[in-house]
Design a protein around this motif. Sequence first.
Motif, PDB file in Angstrom:
ATOM      1  N   ALA A  32      55.422  16.246  54.410  1.00 46.05           N
ATOM      2  CA  ALA A  32      55.589  17.454  55.230  1.00 46.05           C
ATOM      3  C   ALA A  32      56.718  17.264  56.239  1.00 46.05           C
ATOM      4  N   ALA A  33      56.788  16.083  56.848  1.00 46.02           N
ATOM      5  CA  ALA A  33      57.857  15.797  57.805  1.00 46.02           C
ATOM      6  C   ALA A  33      59.218  15.809  57.105  1.00 46.02           C
ATOM      7  N   LEU A  34      59.272  15.253  55.908  1.00 44.25           N
ATOM      8  CA  LEU A  34      60.518  15.264  55.145  1.00 44.25           C
ATOM      9  C   LEU A  34      60.945  16.699  54.825  1.00 44.25           C
ATOM     10  N   GLY A  35      59.991  17.529  54.431  1.00 41.92           N
ATOM     11  CA  GLY A  35      60.302  18.936  54.154  1.00 41.92           C
ATOM     12  C   GLY A  35      60.797  19.657  55.389  1.00 41.92           C
ATOM     13  N   ALA A  36      60.125  19.421  56.513  1.00 43.97           N
ATOM     14  CA  ALA A  36      60.561  20.045  57.771  1.00 43.97           C
ATOM     15  C   ALA A  36      61.963  19.567  58.139  1.00 43.97           C
ATOM     16  N   GLY A  37      62.206  18.279  57.955  1.00 40.26           N
ATOM     17  CA  GLY A  37      63.528  17.732  58.256  1.00 40.26           C
ATOM     18  C   GLY A  37      64.613  18.320  57.383  1.00 40.26           C
ATOM     19  N   LEU A  38      64.295  18.515  56.110  1.00 40.78           N
ATOM     20  CA  LEU A  38      65.288  19.108  55.212  1.00 40.78           C
ATOM     21  C   LEU A  38      65.602  20.555  55.590  1.00 40.78           C
ATOM     22  N   ILE A  39      64.591  21.287  56.009  1.00 34.98           N
ATOM     23  CA  ILE A  39      64.830  22.662  56.472  1.00 34.98           C
ATOM     24  C   ILE A  39      65.749  22.640  57.703  1.00 34.98           C
TER      25      ILE A  39
END
Length: 170
Positions: A116-123
């Motif tokens: 989830a953190a990786l997804g948020a970071g990519l956004i």
Amino acid sequence: MGYRAENLFRLLKAAAPTLLGVLGVFLLAAPVRLFEGVAPTPIIPLVIVFFWSVYGPDYLPPLSVFFIGLLQDLLTGGPLGLWPAVYLVTQFIVMSQRAYFLGREQKVVWIGFAFAALGAGLILWLVMSLMSGELLPLRFLMLQLAATAAIYPLFGAVFGELHRRVLVEV
């Protein structure tokens, strides 16, 4: 306990995750840096949004998540609406997978948080790259996300105790 005290206690119980999110934003925006700036500051509000979306979604409604993100934008100087969007997308995705996380070992939830953190970071990276007109470096963001993932077990344990002892039992 008197009537007013009971109502105040109920209000504080209901607002606890939101207040934790606001506190997390203040900690993130504070000019204090860990280890003299060598270690990036973890994104504590992301931990809060993830945890409460899994274990107590009724305690952290989307309006509260929006407010937490907006406050973060205002205090950190980010583009208005970016953090609310990131947190709301995270909350939506995590709540859609909530049944999977419930009852799992904490390391499984931790891995879920890392994704989830990786997804948020990519956004974040994508939006900021689009706004600047060039691909921004990922190094600092990845370090910040790693620091955020590293603190999740500690915060997860503390929030779990809060959830179990105060919000559920009382």
